[in-house]
Design a protein around this motif. Structure first.
Motif, PDB file in Angstrom:
ATOM      1  N   LYS A  81       0.938  -1.247  -0.194  1.00 21.58           N
ATOM      2  CA  LYS A  81      -0.001  -0.205   0.132  1.00 21.58           C
ATOM      3  C   LYS A  81       0.877   1.176   0.145  1.00 21.58           C
ATOM      4  O   LYS A  81       0.547   2.265  -0.924  1.00 21.58           O
ATOM      5  CB  LYS A  81      -1.010   0.125   1.269  1.00 21.58           C
ATOM      6  CG  LYS A  81      -1.710   1.253   1.187  1.00 21.58           C
ATOM      7  CD  LYS A  81      -2.724   1.297   2.418  1.00 21.58           C
ATOM      8  CE  LYS A  81      -3.698   2.194   2.637  1.00 21.58           C
ATOM      9  NZ  LYS A  81      -5.071   2.295   3.665  1.00 21.58           N
ATOM     10  N   ASP A  82       1.976   1.371   0.967  1.00 16.71           N
ATOM     11  CA  ASP A  82       2.741   2.379   0.721  1.00 16.71           C
ATOM     12  C   ASP A  82       3.409   2.631  -0.320  1.00 16.71           C
ATOM     13  O   ASP A  82       3.636   3.835  -0.759  1.00 16.71           O
ATOM     14  CB  ASP A  82       3.988   2.105   1.776  1.00 16.71           C
ATOM     15  CG  ASP A  82       3.168   2.040   3.462  1.00 16.71           C
ATOM     16  OD1 ASP A  82       2.347   2.736   3.571  1.00 16.71           O
ATOM     17  OD2 ASP A  82       3.754   1.628   4.361  1.00 16.71           O
ATOM     18  N   ALA A  83       4.114   1.638  -0.948  1.00 15.58           N
ATOM     19  CA  ALA A  83       4.544   1.877  -2.412  1.00 15.58           C
ATOM     20  C   ALA A  83       3.736   1.835  -3.738  1.00 15.58           C
ATOM     21  O   ALA A  83       4.170   2.152  -4.616  1.00 15.58           O
ATOM     22  CB  ALA A  83       5.591   0.805  -2.615  1.00 15.58           C
ATOM     23  N   GLU A  84       2.367   1.946  -3.314  1.00 18.68           N
ATOM     24  CA  GLU A  84       1.265   1.953  -4.614  1.00 18.68           C
ATOM     25  C   GLU A  84       1.641   0.733  -5.439  1.00 18.68           C
ATOM     26  O   GLU A  84       1.423   1.109  -6.810  1.00 18.68           O
ATOM     27  CB  GLU A  84       1.269   3.307  -5.099  1.00 18.68           C
ATOM     28  CG  GLU A  84       0.813   4.521  -3.957  1.00 18.68           C
ATOM     29  CD  GLU A  84       0.480   5.900  -4.807  1.00 18.68           C
ATOM     30  OE1 GLU A  84       0.985   5.767  -5.988  1.00 18.68           O
ATOM     31  OE2 GLU A  84       0.056   6.410  -4.111  1.00 18.68           O
ATOM     32  N   PHE A  85       2.086  -0.413  -4.992  1.00 23.37           N
ATOM     33  CA  PHE A  85       2.371  -1.597  -5.700  1.00 23.37           C
ATOM     34  C   PHE A  85       1.186  -1.840  -6.783  1.00 23.37           C
ATOM     35  O   PHE A  85       1.547  -2.174  -7.899  1.00 23.37           O
ATOM     36  CB  PHE A  85       2.932  -2.583  -4.850  1.00 23.37           C
ATOM     37  CG  PHE A  85       3.560  -3.649  -5.762  1.00 23.37           C
ATOM     38  CD1 PHE A  85       4.689  -3.534  -6.539  1.00 23.37           C
ATOM     39  CD2 PHE A  85       3.111  -4.812  -5.812  1.00 23.37           C
ATOM     40  CE1 PHE A  85       5.406  -4.608  -7.476  1.00 23.37           C
ATOM     41  CE2 PHE A  85       3.522  -6.118  -6.584  1.00 23.37           C
ATOM     42  CZ  PHE A  85       4.511  -5.720  -7.376  1.00 23.37           C
ATOM     43  N   LEU A  86       0.064  -1.887  -6.116  1.00 19.23           N
ATOM     44  CA  LEU A  86      -1.151  -2.549  -6.972  1.00 19.23           C
ATOM     45  C   LEU A  86      -1.396  -1.358  -8.011  1.00 19.23           C
ATOM     46  O   LEU A  86      -1.532  -1.969  -9.317  1.00 19.23           O
ATOM     47  CB  LEU A  86      -2.201  -2.853  -5.845  1.00 19.23           C
ATOM     48  CG  LEU A  86      -1.998  -3.872  -4.923  1.00 19.23           C
ATOM     49  CD1 LEU A  86      -3.209  -4.226  -3.961  1.00 19.23           C
ATOM     50  CD2 LEU A  86      -1.605  -5.340  -5.598  1.00 19.23           C
ATOM     51  N   GLU A  87      -1.443  -0.166  -7.739  1.00 19.49           N
ATOM     52  CA  GLU A  87      -1.900   0.836  -8.622  1.00 19.49           C
ATOM     53  C   GLU A  87      -0.599   0.877  -9.911  1.00 19.49           C
ATOM     54  O   GLU A  87      -1.174   1.034 -10.921  1.00 19.49           O
ATOM     55  CB  GLU A  87      -1.656   2.278  -7.963  1.00 19.49           C
ATOM     56  CG  GLU A  87      -2.793   2.255  -7.084  1.00 19.49           C
ATOM     57  CD  GLU A  87      -4.184   2.174  -7.770  1.00 19.49           C
ATOM     58  OE1 GLU A  87      -4.390   2.838  -8.884  1.00 19.49           O
ATOM     59  OE2 GLU A  87      -5.083   1.724  -7.078  1.00 19.49           O
ATOM     60  N   HIS A  88       0.531   0.477  -9.375  1.00 21.97           N
ATOM     61  CA  HIS A  88       1.764   0.385 -10.504  1.00 21.97           C
ATOM     62  C   HIS A  88       1.447  -0.794 -11.349  1.00 21.97           C
ATOM     63  O   HIS A  88       1.635  -0.588 -12.766  1.00 21.97           O
ATOM     64  CB  HIS A  88       2.935   0.537  -9.966  1.00 21.97           C
ATOM     65  CG  HIS A  88       3.440   1.623  -9.131  1.00 21.97           C
ATOM     66  ND1 HIS A  88       4.463   1.967  -8.341  1.00 21.97           N
ATOM     67  CD2 HIS A  88       2.933   2.974  -9.320  1.00 21.97           C
ATOM     68  CE1 HIS A  88       4.488   3.247  -8.044  1.00 21.97           C
ATOM     69  NE2 HIS A  88       3.608   3.830  -8.443  1.00 21.97           N
ATOM     70  N   ARG A  89       1.027  -1.739 -10.759  1.00 18.90           N
ATOM     71  CA  ARG A  89       0.759  -3.009 -11.366  1.00 18.90           C
ATOM     72  C   ARG A  89      -0.456  -2.609 -12.655  1.00 18.90           C
ATOM     73  O   ARG A  89      -0.432  -3.129 -13.726  1.00 18.90           O
ATOM     74  CB  ARG A  89       0.450  -4.211 -10.875  1.00 18.90           C
ATOM     75  CG  ARG A  89       1.584  -4.719 -10.124  1.00 18.90           C
ATOM     76  CD  ARG A  89       1.672  -6.041  -9.690  1.00 18.90           C
ATOM     77  NE  ARG A  89       1.519  -7.076 -10.760  1.00 18.90           N
ATOM     78  CZ  ARG A  89       1.264  -8.382 -10.578  1.00 18.90           C
ATOM     79  NH1 ARG A  89       1.050  -8.737  -9.582  1.00 18.90           N
ATOM     80  NH2 ARG A  89       1.378  -9.124 -11.801  1.00 18.90           N
TER      81      ARG A  89
END
Length: 404
Positions: free
Chosen positions: A261-269
């Motif tokens: 969530k902190d790295a916005e990993f899901l949004e980047h994917r």
């Protein structure tokens, strides 16, 4: 380089950059953002696989017909020609036309090139098509300008340009080979693969965070080992129902890594998925990305898939087939073309409204309409209507313009 230079490590070697992606793959240039994108791994991404399937299956499913030009400038399906059967029904005795076309289009979208061996009859007509693995085909340009195809493997052979159907995704600077979309956009595919690997590593650790245990006092080697062993047994225990860990003696836990969530990993994917879909010119809703889907834009994107993606690909394939599967004399009479009308017809209400307009204004006959709806012809169904209000000025009955 002298021996003394080698001893004192003064030898210098210049790296050579490889422009051939297959040679780079052979030399081990894999992985990492900006490096060579492995075609097999890149095409295995869920969004890439969905794009390739959407294009290859949809285009293989529409009719690919051989037409005969008529004297009045029209066209008629040449169902009596051997090539019609090869393109419409069976590529050869063990392969349907759908399977062959799907394989060729998928090869085109992954490798940038697609090949099929042409089997000719004694009358100079195509009897069958045999798709080839692009990885086994080497293309050579002769001094005459013609091409020669060398196939390796169990069916090793050498073929002339007249014996091979060669489809190209985008012409390379050498004017011979096609460029793979995966290699053209290798930066984006490398990023998507890196993100997938990162998600796999996190999943393999059950998304347990990494961090530091801070003790107020010096524990020594044995104390540190004991603390790590205790923490490891608790963290790796798959039978434990609770995730509570007691840390006494002033111990604190400091995480080292950002959470997803902190790295916005899901949004980047998600952004990577959209970028891959954009590379193949496939609308997001056509491959199941429905985050911003509405009833209106789904219908519009379905038409965009046909007009912006399938139609250019169909034209690319048609022109290559016309050049390879028909002789120069035959091209004056015959031509190959996809029938994309079925993908653009819309729902039944929109189709019937279009049929009504075409019938009333005189450019559609009942039998033409019935053919599009897969209905049998009717007697006197080839007649066209002539709207009364479309007569020439002064030619209507009762007007005296022509006699005055």
């Amino acid at each position: 380089m002298s021996l003394i230079d080698r001893i004192f490590r003064r030898e210098q070697r210049n790296s050579v950059k490889l422009s051939d992606p297959y040679l780079a793959e052979f030399m081990g240039e894999r992985g990492g953002v900006g490096a060579f994108a492995d075609v097999n791994r890149a095409s295995g991404l869920s969004v890439a696989h969905a794009c390739i399937s959407a294009i290859s299956q949809n285009l293989a499913a529409v009719p690919l017909n051989l037409y005969r030009r008529t004297e009045n400038g029209g066209r008629k399906r040449a169902a009596d020609h051997p090539l019609f059967t090869v393109l419409h029904d069976m590529a050869h005795e063990n392969l349907t036309a759908f399977e062959a076309r799907e394989y060729l289009i998928a090869s085109l979208l992954t490798r940038g090139n697609a090949f099929a061996r042409i089997e000719w009859t004694g009358r100079g007509q195509v009897a069958s098509l045999h798709p080839l693995d692009p990885a086994t085909v080497t293309v050579e340009k002769l001094q005459s300008g013609r091409l020669r195809y060398r196939v390796t493997g169990p069916s090793a052979a050498i073929y002339t340009q007249d014996e091979i159907l060669h489809l190209r995704y985008r012409l390379a600077p050498d004017g011979v080979m096609g460029l793979s979309p995966i290699q053209i956009a290798r930066e984006q595919f490398s990023l998507a693969l890196t993100q997938q690997e990162q998600a796999g590593r996190q999943a393999s650790k059950a998304f347990r965070p990494e961090g530091v245990l801070s003790f107020p006092n010096n524990l020594g080697s044995e104390g540190k080992s004991g603390a790590l062993d205790a923490l490891g047994r608790k963290a790796e225990d798959t039978t434990a129902r609770g995730g509570v860990l007691v840390l006494d003696g002033g111990v604190t836990w400091s995480p080292l890594a950002f959470t997803s969530k902190d790295a916005e990993f899901l949004e980047h994917r998600k952004l990577s998925d959209l970028a891959v879909a954009r590379i193949f010119s496939v609308p997001p809703t056509a491959i199941g990305i429905t985050d911003n889907a509405t009833y209106s834009n789904v219908d519009g994107e379905s038409r965009a898939l046909v007009m912006r993606c399938l139609a250019p690909m169909a034209k690319r394939i048609e022109q290559a087939m016309n050049a390879a599967l028909l002789t120069a004399a035959s091209r004056r009479t015959f031509f190959v073309e996809h029938d994309l009308a079925g993908l653009l017809r819309g729902d039944i209400k929109a189709r019937y409204e279009a049929y009504r307009i075409g019938r009333e204004w005189g450019w559609l006959s009942p039998n033409e309409i019935r053919a599009w709806e897969n209905l049998r012809e009717i007697e006197d169904g080839d007649e066209y209507l002539s709207p009364l209000n479309m007569a020439r000025l002064g030619e209507r009955e009762g007007e005296g313009g022509t006699n005055g």
